[in-house]
Design a protein around this motif. Structure first.
Motif, mmCIF file in Angstrom:
data_model
loop_
_atom_site.group_PDB
_atom_site.id
_atom_site.type_symbol
_atom_site.label_atom_id
_atom_site.label_comp_id
_atom_site.label_asym_id
_atom_site.label_seq_id
_atom_site.Cartn_x
_atom_site.Cartn_y
_atom_site.Cartn_z
ATOM 1 N N VAL A 182 11.284 18.998 -11.166
ATOM 2 C CA VAL A 182 10.160 18.572 -10.310
ATOM 3 C C VAL A 182 10.386 18.917 -8.839
ATOM 4 C CG1 VAL A 182 9.310 16.720 -11.793
ATOM 5 C CG2 VAL A 182 11.135 16.243 -10.165
ATOM 6 N N GLU A 215 1.864 11.468 -10.333
ATOM 7 C CA GLU A 215 1.098 12.716 -10.473
ATOM 8 C C GLU A 215 2.022 13.919 -10.665
ATOM 9 O OE1 GLU A 215 -1.638 13.164 -7.181
ATOM 10 O OE2 GLU A 215 -2.636 11.275 -7.675
ATOM 11 N N ILE A 216 3.145 13.904 -9.939
ATOM 12 C CA ILE A 216 4.107 15.012 -10.068
ATOM 13 C C ILE A 216 4.676 15.046 -11.487
ATOM 14 C CG2 ILE A 216 6.391 15.840 -9.310
ATOM 15 C CD1 ILE A 216 5.678 14.775 -6.503
ATOM 16 N N PHE A 217 4.993 13.856 -12.031
ATOM 17 C CA PHE A 217 5.567 13.797 -13.375
ATOM 18 C C PHE A 217 4.547 14.180 -14.455
ATOM 19 C CE2 PHE A 217 8.807 10.776 -11.505
ATOM 20 C CZ PHE A 217 9.879 11.630 -11.698
ATOM 21 N N PRO A 238 -2.698 3.684 3.926
ATOM 22 C CA PRO A 238 -1.978 4.878 3.451
ATOM 23 C C PRO A 238 -2.796 5.788 2.538
ATOM 24 C CG PRO A 238 -0.671 2.881 3.109
ATOM 25 C CD PRO A 238 -2.056 2.441 3.455
ATOM 26 N N MET A 286 10.927 -3.233 -7.030
ATOM 27 C CA MET A 286 9.810 -3.261 -6.086
ATOM 28 C C MET A 286 8.681 -4.163 -6.554
ATOM 29 S SD MET A 286 10.374 -1.559 -3.394
ATOM 30 C CE MET A 286 12.141 -1.846 -3.381
ATOM 31 N N MET A 302 1.003 3.987 -2.973
ATOM 32 C CA MET A 302 0.645 5.382 -2.716
ATOM 33 C C MET A 302 1.777 6.315 -3.144
ATOM 34 S SD MET A 302 0.157 7.512 0.806
ATOM 35 C CE MET A 302 1.868 7.335 1.181
ATOM 36 N N LEU A 303 3.003 6.013 -2.718
ATOM 37 C CA LEU A 303 4.119 6.933 -2.997
ATOM 38 C C LEU A 303 4.443 6.971 -4.488
ATOM 39 C CD1 LEU A 303 6.380 6.293 0.096
ATOM 40 C CD2 LEU A 303 5.239 8.420 -0.505
ATOM 41 N N LEU A 304 4.449 5.794 -5.145
ATOM 42 C CA LEU A 304 4.747 5.784 -6.577
ATOM 43 C C LEU A 304 3.615 6.468 -7.347
ATOM 44 C CD1 LEU A 304 6.409 2.245 -6.927
ATOM 45 C CD2 LEU A 304 7.541 4.457 -6.746
ATOM 46 N N LEU A 341 13.824 4.988 -12.925
ATOM 47 C CA LEU A 341 12.519 4.664 -12.328
ATOM 48 C C LEU A 341 12.070 3.267 -12.719
ATOM 49 C CD1 LEU A 341 10.556 8.019 -12.749
ATOM 50 C CD2 LEU A 341 11.396 7.030 -10.612
ATOM 51 N N LEU A 372 11.788 4.411 0.013
ATOM 52 C CA LEU A 372 11.427 4.776 -1.361
ATOM 53 C C LEU A 372 11.933 6.173 -1.716
ATOM 54 C CD1 LEU A 372 7.883 3.212 -1.607
ATOM 55 C CD2 LEU A 372 9.894 2.551 -2.917
ATOM 56 N N MET A 385 1.759 9.010 -6.172
ATOM 57 C CA MET A 385 1.904 10.455 -5.969
ATOM 58 C C MET A 385 3.056 10.996 -6.831
ATOM 59 S SD MET A 385 1.153 10.615 -1.869
ATOM 60 C CE MET A 385 1.135 12.385 -1.583
ATOM 61 N N LEU A 386 4.087 10.183 -6.977
ATOM 62 C CA LEU A 386 5.222 10.552 -7.821
ATOM 63 C C LEU A 386 4.785 10.693 -9.280
ATOM 64 C CD1 LEU A 386 8.232 10.917 -7.333
ATOM 65 C CD2 LEU A 386 8.567 8.550 -8.006
ATOM 66 N N ARG A 408 -3.423 -2.425 3.375
ATOM 67 C CA ARG A 408 -3.060 -1.837 2.081
ATOM 68 C C ARG A 408 -3.804 -0.525 1.821
ATOM 69 N NH1 ARG A 408 -3.691 -5.848 -2.222
ATOM 70 N NH2 ARG A 408 -4.642 -7.291 -0.797
ATOM 71 N N MET A 417 9.038 2.557 5.037
ATOM 72 C CA MET A 417 8.784 2.441 3.590
ATOM 73 C C MET A 417 8.984 3.796 2.908
ATOM 74 S SD MET A 417 8.085 -0.570 2.336
ATOM 75 C CE MET A 417 7.314 -0.161 0.764
ATOM 76 N N GLY A 476 0.810 -1.218 0.000
ATOM 77 C CA GLY A 476 0.000 0.000 0.000
ATOM 78 C C GLY A 476 0.841 1.264 0.000
ATOM 79 N N MET A 477 1.898 1.268 0.804
ATOM 80 C CA MET A 477 2.768 2.441 0.867
ATOM 81 C C MET A 477 3.487 2.652 -0.469
ATOM 82 S SD MET A 477 2.787 4.262 3.674
ATOM 83 C CE MET A 477 4.329 5.158 3.524
ATOM 84 N N ALA A 478 3.995 1.559 -1.057
ATOM 85 C CA ALA A 478 4.703 1.673 -2.333
ATOM 86 C C ALA A 478 3.743 2.187 -3.402
ATOM 87 C CB ALA A 478 5.292 0.312 -2.735
ATOM 88 N N ILE A 494 18.365 8.032 -7.621
ATOM 89 C CA ILE A 494 18.117 8.149 -9.064
ATOM 90 C C ILE A 494 18.400 9.584 -9.518
ATOM 91 C CG2 ILE A 494 16.303 8.100 -10.841
ATOM 92 C CD1 ILE A 494 15.016 5.780 -9.257
ATOM 93 N N LEU A 540 13.779 0.930 -10.451
ATOM 94 C CA LEU A 540 13.148 0.970 -9.120
ATOM 95 C C LEU A 540 11.853 0.167 -9.126
ATOM 96 C CD1 LEU A 540 12.828 2.204 -6.220
ATOM 97 C CD2 LEU A 540 11.743 4.174 -7.280
#
Lengths: 344, 344
Positions: free
Chosen positions: B264, A249-251, B215, A275, A242-244, A268, B243, A246-247, B212, B239, A238-240, B250, A271
């Motif tokens: 970014v 969205e930034i890109f 988050p 994961m 969520m963070l990926l 990326l 990450l 949000m990332l 899951r 986590m 879940g954390m991976a 990177i 990565l």
């Protein structure tokens, strides 16, 4: 070698199991026995140009759904892919069983039909989880919600065997998931498990591991009860996610982000691959008499292929035989200690 | 309003508490009573040009270390910042107590000196945890390793109060952390807690939440025992650290990565801020008779400032008084149910 494969289990069945089986036959030279609706399987294979060399089918008229009560389904659905597959495994019709179907049914079915190694009451679900340094084996991650201290000691032994035979790590570090590094930490069950693991022969126990350090991959085997393991596994996912997310969205936010993405796309990708749990196959049910692998419900062809590879490694290296030897040593040690303390 | 502040607790003491206190005085118009080595505090403030307006000191000759056994330290170290501060709180020498020192000592000291609300045996540690949609309150996250079902129901009530009074969420969603969405999931303790939470008056219970989904921030209050909460809190931190660390590698790997980072940077800064627990202050010990806030051991001035802000909100909104009312309603409901079932 014959790998029995549940063709109807998982969100992407039967296409993903079919494609994964074909890829595994080609890559590892195994034979696959596919269990499922034979007519549907042949039709799907033809539609998607999937070669069926090395694959034979056993027709099953039933499937166990996610909403079926596991124990009831195993007793009633005699012609389901899981029941037929596990019975074939027991009777020598194959060397290992792989399924992306119901975890509960696979767990109960394995206990009832394939049976467990001497000294193991119920198999544990072990999952290879991606981490920073290297992936680690997490067990139990959901099959046994509550555990006794002796079960955790046995998980240490079985996890060590798996990492040695299948992941080729000579002397895996075994750690106990706990809310502090000191041996006085945790519930009474965990304190007792810590003391047992310290005395367990044939494993390299490195003490407690705190949840914050688990994603580093400092330990090769992380031992815990099935409730805690489920939290660790699912929260990591879940954390991976969520963070990926949000990332991403930034890109995608603007032109600058899109240009930035192109500049680090390769990194990326690395990565994401590191994961990606699919890289490591499925979750073996350790403690079963013969190799049974639970593939993720959302398995794509690559994950099925890797689960078949993993099943092959279990068979090639006689994982279950070596695990029985290690458990026998543990039992002998326990009896010795018990008779010594009786004598005192 | 007078906030009592432990000036010697945490990794960055006394500088971070001093700077945080000065910032809080300026921003919120509170008065701060700083507990610690007065000579050292005055010297540190002078060296770093920290203004001491609105800050008075109470000299304490002892501190409780992380390695001290909590209960023993509270009994023996009578002139420690935690013991003096909690006693002053009880005796009306301040309105709330904030410390970045030993969690164990603060928990035991709060129970023994400040005492708990009627119906609460030991306070719970509640933490506001960053998530995708909005932060959520996780409780208990470490104070009570093992919990009874009734305790989890009380957590639901206290967490609801906190989110209403301090975070200004009118009708917070309360969820039970469990290894499946169905109410039949989890340990016997969790199954019973689920049934109790369903019947608990004054809360909006939305059922189980799977790790899951935690988050995402779908629930406002996530209820669990202290062992599970500790795993969720620390694994989330671990986590995120792993990450974001891998992402940094990177960006630093080559010139393209460095250029991408510049493109970014702003978005990543926003992500980092959103995931930064320091933004939300510390962890309140809910169930104590008066407001006690545990700031993170690694607190920087901003985190101390936010913990003081949080303490002020607890006092301004009479959090403890409203929590006692809500707990009384829960108790009355329980007695009604018990007498009804007796009558049957």
């Amino acid at each position: 070698m014959k790998i029995l494969l549940d063709m109807m289990g998982g969100d992407n069945a039967p296409l993903a199991p079919l494609a994964g089986a074909a890829a595994a036959v080609k890559a590892y030279g195994v034979q696959v026995v596919g269990l499922g609706d034979e007519a549907l399987l042949k039709k799907t294979a033809a539609e998607h140009d999937i070669p069926l060399d090395g694959i034979e089918f056993v027709n099953c008229t039933e499937t166990i759904d996610m909403c079926d009560e596991p124990a009831l389904a195993i007793r009633r659905k005699k012609d389901s892919t899981i029941v037929v597959g596990l019975n074939m495994l027991k009777d020598g019709g194959g060397d290992a069983f792989v399924s992306a179907g119901s975890t509960g049914a696979l767990h109960v079915g394995t206990s009832l039909l394939v049976r467990t190694l001497a000294g193991v009451k119920r198999p544990a679900l072990a999952t290879v989880v991606p981490a920073k340094k290297h992936p680690y084996l997490l067990m139990d991650c959901g099959a046994n919600v509550e555990c006794r201290p002796e079960m955790l000691a046995a998980f240490g032994v079985m996890g060590t065997c798996y990492m040695q035979q299948v992941m080729h790590i000579e002397s895996p570090a075994v750690a106990l998931a706990n809310n502090g590094a000191e041996e006085s930490k945790g519930t009474p069950m965990l304190k007792e498990a810590h003391q047992l693991l310290k005395k367990t022969p044939g494993i390299r126990f490195t003490g407690n591991i705190e949840p914050r350090d688990v994603p580093n991959g400092d330990a090769d085997v992380v031992v815990c009860d099935g409730f805690t393991g489920n939290v660790i596994l699912k929260l990591s996912e879940g954390m991976a996610k969520m963070l990926l997310g949000m990332l991403k969205e930034i890109f995608l936010a603007n032109l600058g982000g899109k240009m930035a993405y192109l500049l680090v796309k390769k990194g990326l990708g690395g990565l994401k691959k590191q994961m990606d749990a699919d890289e490591y196959g499925g979750a073996p049910l350790l403690g079963a008499k013969q190799p049974v692998i639970k593939a993720h419900g959302s398995s794509k062809p690559k994950a099925i292929q890797n689960a078949i590879r993993q099943a092959k490694l279990c068979v090639d290296n006689d994982l279950c035989g070596k695990m029985q030897q290690a458990l026998d040593t543990l039992e002998a040690e326990r009896e010795k200690t018990a008779s010594q303390s009786d004598a005192q």
